[in-house]
Write a protein that holds these residues in place. Structure first.
Motif, PDB file in Angstrom:
ATOM      1  N   VAL A 208       0.856  -1.038  -0.098  1.00 46.58           N
ATOM      2  CA  VAL A 208       0.025  -0.115  -0.012  1.00 46.58           C
ATOM      3  C   VAL A 208       0.975   1.264  -0.075  1.00 46.58           C
ATOM      4  O   VAL A 208       1.785   1.264   0.787  1.00 46.58           O
ATOM      5  CB  VAL A 208      -0.775   0.083   1.333  1.00 46.58           C
ATOM      6  CG1 VAL A 208      -1.753   1.038   1.102  1.00 46.58           C
ATOM      7  CG2 VAL A 208      -1.424  -1.299   1.820  1.00 46.58           C
ATOM      8  N   THR A 209       0.538   2.256  -0.717  1.00 46.54           N
ATOM      9  CA  THR A 209       1.606   3.294  -0.906  1.00 46.54           C
ATOM     10  C   THR A 209       1.118   4.372  -0.054  1.00 46.54           C
ATOM     11  O   THR A 209       0.069   4.621   0.601  1.00 46.54           O
ATOM     12  CB  THR A 209       1.622   4.103  -2.276  1.00 46.54           C
ATOM     13  OG1 THR A 209       0.164   4.649  -2.524  1.00 46.54           O
ATOM     14  CG2 THR A 209       1.655   2.973  -3.332  1.00 46.54           C
ATOM     15  N   GLN A 210       2.237   5.273   0.363  1.00 47.32           N
ATOM     16  CA  GLN A 210       2.048   6.563   0.973  1.00 47.32           C
ATOM     17  C   GLN A 210       1.112   7.291   0.136  1.00 47.32           C
ATOM     18  O   GLN A 210       0.921   7.094  -1.204  1.00 47.32           O
ATOM     19  CB  GLN A 210       3.399   6.996   1.303  1.00 47.32           C
ATOM     20  CG  GLN A 210       3.196   8.585   1.923  1.00 47.32           C
ATOM     21  CD  GLN A 210       2.730   8.504   2.995  1.00 47.32           C
ATOM     22  OE1 GLN A 210       1.412   8.341   3.372  1.00 47.32           O
ATOM     23  NE2 GLN A 210       3.478   8.457   4.205  1.00 47.32           N
ATOM     24  N   MET A 211       0.518   8.197   0.554  1.00 46.98           N
ATOM     25  CA  MET A 211      -0.293   9.069  -0.323  1.00 46.98           C
ATOM     26  C   MET A 211       0.312   9.868  -1.230  1.00 46.98           C
ATOM     27  O   MET A 211       1.713  10.034  -1.062  1.00 46.98           O
ATOM     28  CB  MET A 211      -1.196  10.180   0.845  1.00 46.98           C
ATOM     29  CG  MET A 211      -0.293  11.297   1.199  1.00 46.98           C
ATOM     30  SD  MET A 211      -0.886  12.428   2.527  1.00 46.98           S
ATOM     31  CE  MET A 211      -1.262  11.452   3.853  1.00 46.98           C
ATOM     32  N   PHE A 212      -0.107  10.296  -2.388  1.00 44.04           N
ATOM     33  CA  PHE A 212       0.535  11.243  -3.228  1.00 44.04           C
ATOM     34  C   PHE A 212      -0.798  11.978  -4.342  1.00 44.04           C
ATOM     35  O   PHE A 212      -1.913  11.520  -4.023  1.00 44.04           O
ATOM     36  CB  PHE A 212       1.149  10.140  -4.445  1.00 44.04           C
ATOM     37  CG  PHE A 212       0.348   9.066  -5.057  1.00 44.04           C
ATOM     38  CD1 PHE A 212      -0.223   9.429  -6.122  1.00 44.04           C
ATOM     39  CD2 PHE A 212       0.262   8.050  -4.336  1.00 44.04           C
ATOM     40  CE1 PHE A 212      -1.396   8.498  -6.691  1.00 44.04           C
ATOM     41  CE2 PHE A 212      -0.776   6.960  -4.810  1.00 44.04           C
ATOM     42  CZ  PHE A 212      -1.592   7.281  -6.098  1.00 44.04           C
ATOM     43  N   PHE A 213      -0.269  12.982  -4.621  1.00 39.38           N
ATOM     44  CA  PHE A 213      -1.073  13.943  -5.212  1.00 39.38           C
ATOM     45  C   PHE A 213      -1.095  13.978  -6.766  1.00 39.38           C
ATOM     46  O   PHE A 213      -1.746  14.934  -7.635  1.00 39.38           O
ATOM     47  CB  PHE A 213      -1.259  15.280  -4.277  1.00 39.38           C
ATOM     48  CG  PHE A 213      -1.677  15.147  -3.195  1.00 39.38           C
ATOM     49  CD1 PHE A 213      -3.035  15.497  -3.045  1.00 39.38           C
ATOM     50  CD2 PHE A 213      -0.892  14.892  -2.202  1.00 39.38           C
ATOM     51  CE1 PHE A 213      -3.376  15.216  -1.562  1.00 39.38           C
ATOM     52  CE2 PHE A 213      -1.145  14.838  -0.968  1.00 39.38           C
ATOM     53  CZ  PHE A 213      -2.566  15.118  -0.403  1.00 39.38           C
ATOM     54  N   ASP A 214       0.002  13.409  -7.233  1.00 40.45           N
ATOM     55  CA  ASP A 214       0.216  13.401  -8.762  1.00 40.45           C
ATOM     56  C   ASP A 214       0.427  12.023  -9.161  1.00 40.45           C
ATOM     57  O   ASP A 214       1.399  11.150  -8.777  1.00 40.45           O
ATOM     58  CB  ASP A 214       1.750  14.069  -8.929  1.00 40.45           C
ATOM     59  CG  ASP A 214       2.236  14.020 -10.363  1.00 40.45           C
ATOM     60  OD1 ASP A 214       1.635  13.369 -11.032  1.00 40.45           O
ATOM     61  OD2 ASP A 214       3.183  14.688 -10.693  1.00 40.45           O
ATOM     62  N   ASN A 215      -0.658  11.454 -10.089  1.00 39.81           N
ATOM     63  CA  ASN A 215      -0.630  10.083 -10.209  1.00 39.81           C
ATOM     64  C   ASN A 215       0.803   9.615 -11.000  1.00 39.81           C
ATOM     65  O   ASN A 215       0.813   8.499 -10.934  1.00 39.81           O
ATOM     66  CB  ASN A 215      -1.943   9.706 -11.070  1.00 39.81           C
ATOM     67  CG  ASN A 215      -3.200   9.919 -10.545  1.00 39.81           C
ATOM     68  OD1 ASN A 215      -2.960   9.771  -9.177  1.00 39.81           O
ATOM     69  ND2 ASN A 215      -4.277   9.528 -11.028  1.00 39.81           N
ATOM     70  N   PRO A 259       1.300  19.068  -6.518  1.00 42.18           N
ATOM     71  CA  PRO A 259       1.347  19.538  -7.909  1.00 42.18           C
ATOM     72  C   PRO A 259       1.240  21.097  -7.965  1.00 42.18           C
ATOM     73  O   PRO A 259       0.324  21.630  -7.343  1.00 42.18           O
ATOM     74  CB  PRO A 259       0.572  18.765  -8.687  1.00 42.18           C
ATOM     75  CG  PRO A 259       0.025  17.679  -7.729  1.00 42.18           C
ATOM     76  CD  PRO A 259       0.394  18.104  -6.309  1.00 42.18           C
ATOM     77  N   ASP A 260       1.934  21.728  -8.989  1.00 40.74           N
ATOM     78  CA  ASP A 260       1.774  23.156  -9.087  1.00 40.74           C
ATOM     79  C   ASP A 260       0.237  23.647  -9.172  1.00 40.74           C
ATOM     80  O   ASP A 260      -0.227  24.561  -8.604  1.00 40.74           O
ATOM     81  CB  ASP A 260       2.316  23.671 -10.358  1.00 40.74           C
ATOM     82  CG  ASP A 260       3.842  23.672 -10.245  1.00 40.74           C
ATOM     83  OD1 ASP A 260       4.227  23.862  -8.858  1.00 40.74           O
ATOM     84  OD2 ASP A 260       4.427  23.994 -11.255  1.00 40.74           O
ATOM     85  N   GLU A 261      -0.487  23.078 -10.104  1.00 36.52           N
ATOM     86  CA  GLU A 261      -1.731  23.179 -10.417  1.00 36.52           C
ATOM     87  C   GLU A 261      -2.660  23.152  -9.077  1.00 36.52           C
ATOM     88  O   GLU A 261      -3.442  24.074  -9.005  1.00 36.52           O
ATOM     89  CB  GLU A 261      -2.336  22.351 -11.342  1.00 36.52           C
ATOM     90  CG  GLU A 261      -3.448  22.732 -12.351  1.00 36.52           C
ATOM     91  CD  GLU A 261      -4.079  21.534 -13.108  1.00 36.52           C
ATOM     92  OE1 GLU A 261      -3.305  20.719 -13.549  1.00 36.52           O
ATOM     93  OE2 GLU A 261      -5.520  21.625 -13.467  1.00 36.52           O
ATOM     94  N   LEU A 262      -2.688  22.098  -8.364  1.00 42.26           N
ATOM     95  CA  LEU A 262      -3.402  21.983  -7.024  1.00 42.26           C
ATOM     96  C   LEU A 262      -3.065  22.978  -6.052  1.00 42.26           C
ATOM     97  O   LEU A 262      -4.031  23.612  -5.498  1.00 42.26           O
ATOM     98  CB  LEU A 262      -3.116  20.494  -6.618  1.00 42.26           C
ATOM     99  CG  LEU A 262      -3.746  20.093  -5.129  1.00 42.26           C
ATOM    100  CD1 LEU A 262      -5.452  20.271  -5.295  1.00 42.26           C
ATOM    101  CD2 LEU A 262      -3.444  18.888  -4.515  1.00 42.26           C
ATOM    102  N   ALA A 263      -1.669  23.232  -5.982  1.00 43.27           N
ATOM    103  CA  ALA A 263      -1.445  24.401  -5.052  1.00 43.27           C
ATOM    104  C   ALA A 263      -1.913  25.705  -5.326  1.00 43.27           C
ATOM    105  O   ALA A 263      -2.533  26.503  -4.455  1.00 43.27           O
ATOM    106  CB  ALA A 263       0.078  24.304  -5.053  1.00 43.27           C
TER     107      ALA A 263
END
Ligand code: FAD
Length: 317
Positions: A208-215, A259-263
């Motif tokens: 199971v991975t750590q969270m990430f915001f960029d697929n 990610p830039d766009e999310l921030a």
């Protein structure tokens, strides 16, 4: 039923949720209140995290210090049993090295076996907040791999106490953690992957991975795992961005990039309510793309935000 059995029998991407035990003194009802709205999605299993208690030092009148327990989240094993009983659904307790001796771990595994719990997620745990480096218990484990070895030994009927005979009622299905953006202590991703591979060779059934915001980070990680010969299922761990503060807290705590766009979108928001809308939409898009790519499970860290996860899962299913 084991997590890997759920995955092997599935025709589509599965859903799972992760919860924290409530703080000491709260009742099991707070867990049910949290999970009830999510049950309509028929999650395949629920993970319950494990936490060592945290302490702070309070100054006494005479100038000396008292070590005081400030936060305690006990009850992972009991909560797992309650979830299985209340919802007839599999629960996955987390097991950590930090703060536990091998004997305590053995006892916890025997309890889990008695309770008919088939799964464990095996982790190292972090240093307590007021300490810089992770210290192993003097009679415990330094790395998740060592804890995993203990579970595998018990699966094979080998206990620490020689006079105990026979095997466990169940052979645990074992999950381990992986880090698409590298574990913060690892010198580089390749070294980190080398240790991850050792966990899989040691008997881990899935990651199971750590969270990430960029697929893209997740897809690259999966490719690198496959190139390194890691063939077990890799489950993405997902969390919504819900407050402006998290733009700095999440990278600092979990060592993940925004990610830039999310921030940028989140920074434009005037209130956290607006950030939550942005974060929910982002997670919906992430989930859709991961599902389309055929990930085995979408694993959501619900962490006090079941209504957000509800919105995401009801949109993508
Ligand atoms: P390990 O696999 O032991 O790795 C730790 C570090 O040591 C890595 O840098 C690795 O590269 C390195 N390493 C591994 N083996 C060796 C070796 N033999 N020699 C030298 N270096 C080595 N924490 C909690 O306290 N409770 C929880 O319930 C919890 N749940 C989590 C769930 C998930 C899905 C994830 C991703 C994390 C969770 N954590 C939890 C946090 C986790 O405990 C921390 O990230 C911890 O710092 C590392 O745990 P690990 O199991 O990945 O450790």
């Amino acid at each position: 039923m084991k997590v890997t059995e759920h995955i092997n029998q599935a025709k589509d991407t599965l859903i799972s949720f992760e919860i924290l035990p409530p703080l000491k003194g709260k009742s099991i009802e707070s867990i049910y209140d949290h999970l009830d709205p999510l049950m309509e999605f028929k999650p395949s299993y629920i993970n319950v995290t494990y936490h060592r208690s945290e302490h702070m030092f309070k100054k006494r009148a005479d100038g000396s210090f008292d070590k005081v327990e400030i936060r305690k989240r006990p009850g992972t094993v009991g909560i797992c049993a309650a979830i299985m009983n209340h919802y007839s659904i599999d629960a996955v307790p987390h097991l950590i090295c930090g703060g536990f001796s091998k004997e305590e771990t053995e006892n916890a595994l025997i309890d889990l076996s008695f309770l008919g719990i088939d799964n464990v997620l095996v982790l190292r745990g972090d240093a307590p907040k007021n300490e810089t480096f992770f210290e192993a218990h003097p009679n415990g484990h330094r790395y998740a791999l060592e804890l995993l070895n203990q579970v595998v030994h018990m699966n094979n009927g080998i206990y620490l106490e020689e006079d105990l005979q026979g095997g466990l009622k169940t052979k645990f299905c074992i999950g381990v953690a992986g880090y698409p953006e590298k574990h913060f202590e690892a010198p580089n991703l390749q070294t980190d992957l080398g240790y991850l591979k050792r966990k899989v060779e040691g008997g881990a059934d899935y990651i199971v991975t750590q969270m990430f915001f960029d697929n893209k980070k997740f897809f690259d990680f999966v490719n690198r795992c496959r190139e390194a010969g890691i063939t077990v299922p890799i489950i993405p761990g997902l969390k919504p961005l819900t407050t402006k503060k998290q733009l700095t807290v999440l990278p600092r705590t979990f060592h993940v990039d925004m990610p830039d766009e999310l921030a940028e979108e989140a920074l434009k928001c005037k209130t956290d309510k607006e950030v939550e809308v942005v974060g929910t939409e982002w997670l919906i898009q992430q989930s859709k793309e991961l599902k389309a790519a055929g990930v085995p499970v979408l694993h959501y860290y619900t962490l006090g935000k079941p209504h957000v996860i509800h919105k995401v899962v009801s949109t993508i299913r």
